[in-house]
Structures are given as C-alpha cells and as structure tokens.
Design a protein around this motif. Sequence first.
Motif, PDB file in Angstrom:
ATOM      1  N   VAL A 209      -8.513  -1.742  14.194  1.00  0.00           N
ATOM      2  CA  VAL A 209      -8.195  -3.137  13.904  1.00  0.00           C
ATOM      3  C   VAL A 209      -9.453  -4.012  13.996  1.00  0.00           C
ATOM      4  CG1 VAL A 209      -7.627  -3.899  16.265  1.00  0.00           C
ATOM      5  CG2 VAL A 209      -6.441  -4.902  14.306  1.00  0.00           C
ATOM      6  N   TYR A 210     -10.385  -3.651  14.856  1.00  0.00           N
ATOM      7  CA  TYR A 210     -11.663  -4.381  14.921  1.00  0.00           C
ATOM      8  C   TYR A 210     -12.435  -4.210  13.614  1.00  0.00           C
ATOM      9  CZ  TYR A 210     -16.175  -5.975  16.766  1.00  0.00           C
ATOM     10  OH  TYR A 210     -17.357  -6.654  16.967  1.00  0.00           O
ATOM     11  N   LYS A 211     -12.496  -2.980  13.105  1.00  0.00           N
ATOM     12  CA  LYS A 211     -13.180  -2.739  11.827  1.00  0.00           C
ATOM     13  C   LYS A 211     -12.443  -3.398  10.670  1.00  0.00           C
ATOM     14  CE  LYS A 211     -15.214   1.698  13.193  1.00  0.00           C
ATOM     15  NZ  LYS A 211     -15.251   3.172  12.907  1.00  0.00           N
ATOM     16  N   ALA A 212     -11.111  -3.430  10.744  1.00  0.00           N
ATOM     17  CA  ALA A 212     -10.342  -4.055   9.672  1.00  0.00           C
ATOM     18  C   ALA A 212     -10.645  -5.548   9.582  1.00  0.00           C
ATOM     19  CB  ALA A 212      -8.850  -3.829   9.915  1.00  0.00           C
ATOM     20  N   PHE A 213     -10.705  -6.218  10.722  1.00  0.00           N
ATOM     21  CA  PHE A 213     -11.038  -7.639  10.704  1.00  0.00           C
ATOM     22  C   PHE A 213     -12.519  -7.868  10.380  1.00  0.00           C
ATOM     23  CE2 PHE A 213      -7.337  -8.295  13.737  1.00  0.00           C
ATOM     24  CZ  PHE A 213      -6.534  -8.832  12.758  1.00  0.00           C
ATOM     25  N   LYS A 214     -13.349  -6.934  10.747  1.00  0.00           N
ATOM     26  CA  LYS A 214     -14.785  -7.090  10.506  1.00  0.00           C
ATOM     27  C   LYS A 214     -15.130  -6.958   9.028  1.00  0.00           C
ATOM     28  CE  LYS A 214     -19.163  -4.678  11.401  1.00  0.00           C
ATOM     29  NZ  LYS A 214     -19.792  -3.536  12.114  1.00  0.00           N
ATOM     30  N   SER A 215     -14.639  -5.909   8.378  1.00  0.00           N
ATOM     31  CA  SER A 215     -15.024  -5.625   6.990  1.00  0.00           C
ATOM     32  C   SER A 215     -13.887  -5.782   5.996  1.00  0.00           C
ATOM     33  CB  SER A 215     -15.579  -4.204   6.894  1.00  0.00           C
ATOM     34  OG  SER A 215     -14.616  -3.262   7.357  1.00  0.00           O
ATOM     35  N   ASP A 216     -12.741  -6.287   6.446  1.00  0.00           N
ATOM     36  CA  ASP A 216     -11.579  -6.462   5.562  1.00  0.00           C
ATOM     37  C   ASP A 216     -11.222  -5.137   4.881  1.00  0.00           C
ATOM     38  OD1 ASP A 216      -9.521  -7.663   4.257  1.00  0.00           O
ATOM     39  OD2 ASP A 216     -10.758  -8.689   2.770  1.00  0.00           O
ATOM     40  N   SER A 218      -8.855  -2.148   3.963  1.00  0.00           N
ATOM     41  CA  SER A 218      -7.436  -1.816   3.808  1.00  0.00           C
ATOM     42  C   SER A 218      -7.103  -0.506   4.514  1.00  0.00           C
ATOM     43  CB  SER A 218      -7.079  -1.719   2.323  1.00  0.00           C
ATOM     44  OG  SER A 218      -7.298  -2.939   1.665  1.00  0.00           O
ATOM     45  N   PHE A 219      -8.012   0.464   4.444  1.00  0.00           N
ATOM     46  CA  PHE A 219      -7.768   1.748   5.104  1.00  0.00           C
ATOM     47  C   PHE A 219      -7.672   1.577   6.620  1.00  0.00           C
ATOM     48  CE2 PHE A 219      -9.494   5.567   7.188  1.00  0.00           C
ATOM     49  CZ  PHE A 219      -8.539   6.502   6.784  1.00  0.00           C
ATOM     50  N   SER A 220      -8.531   0.750   7.195  1.00  0.00           N
ATOM     51  CA  SER A 220      -8.480   0.513   8.642  1.00  0.00           C
ATOM     52  C   SER A 220      -7.180  -0.180   9.035  1.00  0.00           C
ATOM     53  CB  SER A 220      -9.684  -0.329   9.083  1.00  0.00           C
ATOM     54  OG  SER A 220     -10.897   0.355   8.842  1.00  0.00           O
ATOM     55  N   PHE A 221      -6.713  -1.101   8.202  1.00  0.00           N
ATOM     56  CA  PHE A 221      -5.438  -1.764   8.486  1.00  0.00           C
ATOM     57  C   PHE A 221      -4.287  -0.762   8.488  1.00  0.00           C
ATOM     58  CE2 PHE A 221      -7.251  -6.023   7.369  1.00  0.00           C
ATOM     59  CZ  PHE A 221      -6.817  -6.678   8.502  1.00  0.00           C
ATOM     60  N   ALA A 290       0.637 -10.434   9.637  1.00  0.00           N
ATOM     61  CA  ALA A 290       0.514 -11.707   8.921  1.00  0.00           C
ATOM     62  C   ALA A 290      -0.915 -11.934   8.427  1.00  0.00           C
ATOM     63  CB  ALA A 290       0.954 -12.860   9.822  1.00  0.00           C
ATOM     64  N   LYS A 291      -1.901 -11.614   9.270  1.00  0.00           N
ATOM     65  CA  LYS A 291      -3.302 -11.726   8.840  1.00  0.00           C
ATOM     66  C   LYS A 291      -3.614 -10.728   7.724  1.00  0.00           C
ATOM     67  CE  LYS A 291      -4.538 -14.830  11.915  1.00  0.00           C
ATOM     68  NZ  LYS A 291      -5.005 -16.189  11.535  1.00  0.00           N
ATOM     69  N   TYR A 292      -3.044  -9.540   7.829  1.00  0.00           N
ATOM     70  CA  TYR A 292      -3.275  -8.513   6.819  1.00  0.00           C
ATOM     71  C   TYR A 292      -2.760  -8.956   5.450  1.00  0.00           C
ATOM     72  CZ  TYR A 292      -1.513  -4.565   4.068  1.00  0.00           C
ATOM     73  OH  TYR A 292      -1.174  -3.730   3.045  1.00  0.00           O
ATOM     74  N   ARG A 293      -1.637  -9.633   5.399  1.00  0.00           N
ATOM     75  CA  ARG A 293      -1.076 -10.075   4.122  1.00  0.00           C
ATOM     76  C   ARG A 293      -1.935 -11.140   3.470  1.00  0.00           C
ATOM     77  NH1 ARG A 293       5.234 -11.295   4.584  1.00  0.00           N
ATOM     78  NH2 ARG A 293       4.843 -11.537   2.342  1.00  0.00           N
ATOM     79  N   ARG A 294      -2.700 -11.888   4.257  1.00  0.00           N
ATOM     80  CA  ARG A 294      -3.585 -12.908   3.687  1.00  0.00           C
ATOM     81  C   ARG A 294      -4.856 -12.318   3.094  1.00  0.00           C
ATOM     82  NH1 ARG A 294      -3.549 -17.510   8.476  1.00  0.00           N
ATOM     83  NH2 ARG A 294      -1.272 -17.793   8.602  1.00  0.00           N
ATOM     84  N   THR A 295      -5.243 -11.148   3.533  1.00  0.00           N
ATOM     85  CA  THR A 295      -6.503 -10.559   3.071  1.00  0.00           C
ATOM     86  C   THR A 295      -6.408  -9.960   1.681  1.00  0.00           C
ATOM     87  OG1 THR A 295      -5.943  -8.447   4.127  1.00  0.00           O
ATOM     88  CG2 THR A 295      -7.185 -10.051   5.440  1.00  0.00           C
ATOM     89  N   GLY A 296      -5.216  -9.743   1.159  1.00  0.00           N
ATOM     90  CA  GLY A 296      -5.075  -9.128  -0.146  1.00  0.00           C
ATOM     91  C   GLY A 296      -5.241  -7.619  -0.135  1.00  0.00           C
ATOM     92  N   ALA A 297      -5.134  -6.996   1.044  1.00  0.00           N
ATOM     93  CA  ALA A 297      -5.247  -5.540   1.131  1.00  0.00           C
ATOM     94  C   ALA A 297      -3.993  -4.886   0.541  1.00  0.00           C
ATOM     95  CB  ALA A 297      -5.437  -5.115   2.577  1.00  0.00           C
ATOM     96  N   PHE A 299      -2.187  -0.666  -0.510  1.00  0.00           N
ATOM     97  CA  PHE A 299      -2.265   0.771  -0.319  1.00  0.00           C
ATOM     98  C   PHE A 299      -3.220   1.410  -1.322  1.00  0.00           C
ATOM     99  CE2 PHE A 299      -0.592   5.126  -0.913  1.00  0.00           C
ATOM    100  CZ  PHE A 299      -0.706   5.574   0.395  1.00  0.00           C
ATOM    101  N   GLN A 300      -3.294   0.846  -2.533  1.00  0.00           N
ATOM    102  CA  GLN A 300      -4.232   1.365  -3.535  1.00  0.00           C
ATOM    103  C   GLN A 300      -5.671   1.186  -3.074  1.00  0.00           C
ATOM    104  OE1 GLN A 300      -3.359   3.006  -6.250  1.00  0.00           O
ATOM    105  NE2 GLN A 300      -5.487   3.354  -6.832  1.00  0.00           N
ATOM    106  N   LYS A 301      -5.974   0.017  -2.493  1.00  0.00           N
ATOM    107  CA  LYS A 301      -7.323  -0.192  -1.964  1.00  0.00           C
ATOM    108  C   LYS A 301      -7.618   0.770  -0.816  1.00  0.00           C
ATOM    109  CE  LYS A 301      -7.738  -5.101  -3.133  1.00  0.00           C
ATOM    110  NZ  LYS A 301      -7.948  -6.465  -2.585  1.00  0.00           N
ATOM    111  N   ALA A 302      -6.616   1.031   0.005  1.00  0.00           N
ATOM    112  CA  ALA A 302      -6.816   1.972   1.109  1.00  0.00           C
ATOM    113  C   ALA A 302      -7.130   3.365   0.580  1.00  0.00           C
ATOM    114  CB  ALA A 302      -5.572   1.999   1.996  1.00  0.00           C
TER     115      ALA A 302
END
Length: 335
Positions: A209-216, A218-221, A290-297, A299-302
């Motif tokens: 989750v730290y990497k997901a917030f750091k680099s946005d 999708s796979f980390s999320f 909720a934060k994840y939905r704002r990033t536009g991530a 499953f395809q990006k992941a």
Amino acid sequence: MSGFDNNPFAGPMDVNPFQDPSVTEVTTIAVDRVEEFNPFDSTTLNTQTATTIPAPTTLSQPAVLQASEEPSPQATVAAAQADLLRQQEELERKAAELDRKEQDLQRRAAPTGASGRENNWPPLPKIFPIKPCFYQDFEEEIPLDYQRVCKMMYYLWIDNGELAVPVPDVLACLAYFTTDPVYGVDFGLAILWFLLFCPTSFLCWYRPVYKAFKSDSSFSFFFFFFVFFFQVAVYIIQSVGIPKWGNSGWIASIAMIRSNLAVAVVMMVVAGFFTVCAVLSIILLKMVHAKYRRTGASFQKAQNEFSQGVLTNRSFQNTAASVASTAAQGAFQRN
C-alpha cells in the motif's frame, strides 16, 4: 341763503396748485442743496479723501494650482535601475526554486542509493551490525492527499504487527498457561504468530500500500486488497479468541473468569485491543478503496504492470536465458 346767491355757471377760481406752501418749501430746499454741492471744492475733496478706504496691498494667493516639479533625469534613471534589480532578483529566486524542484524530482525518480539516499527503515542504531533495509519518507515520497491514510496504515501495522498488541497477547497467554498447563499450546502459538506476522504483515500488505500510494501502482493496490482481506479476517479471529489458537480473545477470556479473575481481566484487555484493530482495519480498507477509485487504477493496468515488471526483472531475464540456452543445447545434442 347767501350760498344760493353764487352763480353755479360762473368760471372756477384761478387757483395755482404749485403755490401751496408745503410744495414751495420742499422745492426750495432741494434747489438750495443742489446748488450748495460743488464736487470740485477743496473742502469736499478733503472730506471724501479722508473717508476713502485704501485698497489692500497684500496680494492674495491665486486660485490656479502651481504645476508640480518634474523629476530630474538622474532620479528617473535611478528608479529604472532599482526596478531592473528587483526584477532580476525575482527571476533568480524563481530559477533557484525551479532547480530545487527539479533536483527533488530526480532524487525521487532515482533508485534507492543512486543519489546518496540511504535506507532509513527500520531505524536501527549505527553500531548495530544489521543495516536498514528500506527507505521510507511520507513527506517526500507520498502525495499530500494520501499521506494521512498511509500513516494510519503504518500505525495499524505497528499496533498489531510489532509491539502494541502482540506483546501483551504473549504475556496474556503466558498468564493463561500458568493457570492451567493445558493452555501451553496457546502460549507457544502466540510466540509463533508474533514472530511470523510481524515481518510478513509489513512485506505483504503495508509495503504494497505504501508503494501503491507512492507510484500510483494498480498492481500494488490489487496485491494489497488481496492480502489485507485475509489480515482483516485474522484480526476478527484474534478478537474472538478461539481456545488453543494462540489468541487471548473474548471467548477465552470469558471462560477464564471462573478460574482466575485477574488473568481474565488481562485477557479481556488484549481482546479489546484485537477488537479495535479489527474495526480500524475495516475502516482503513474502505478509505484505501476510496482513494484507489480516484486514481483511475484498473485490473487491466495491474496486468500490464505485472507483465512489464516480470519482463524487465533481471532475475527473470537471467532465468529465462539460462532455460533457453539449456533447451537449445539439449536439442543440438539430440540432433
């Protein structure tokens, strides 16, 4: 009867109205006064001169405003130079700020240790033989909108992954074991969960989750959501406190009231900690989602990030190259 003797048809009496005494008196006085006045008489001149008011000699201020003095050429040149110096200082300040921002971006984009940035987590003493393994800085690496949630996830990991809850759970299970040797299994499992969950929870759901917030990422999320769902289930099981599962939860603590009230109270306190962790984990899971939905991530990006990460991984490339060379050598020898 004498009044009737007058002749009514006779002519009127010859009467001159200007001979009236009052009229003659007024006309005579007016003529005398006019005749007595001589404008060229010296006496009259002296009298008029004495009574004449002289004109004031003090000049009054004119009503027209005086024109302001124009600045000299030297003052104009000095003002222009001061303006140029001020603009030059402003440009230099902006250039220095841009350079600083560019250096910050380069430092963030560079890999760990490439720009002199040393790992700082875990914060171990310098004399300790083991060095920190990770670099962590919320202010530098995490965007401002995600810093609060990321810090709360870090505090949750500290509470249930390091000291706040596992250590009291071990002590409560030890007290549980002292009352009845049958519960030694709980004490042993409590030590095992402490040694196992502390590093695995950090690597499996906090760092993702730290990497997901750091680099946005999708796979980390997605990786975080998959692992943290099981972590929430573990928190709930720990708060329930199934006997001989290594957790001093509600069931075990309530069953201990009849045997030893003091131990039961300690176990209830630990069960309350587990319950708080379970509730907080559910709340934080919803906040991260909720934060994840704002990033536009998505499953395809992941999937794309996973495929690119695997293909660009040096270890995977070396392994694939060795397998391919081995297969080629075997086919050549068969031929």
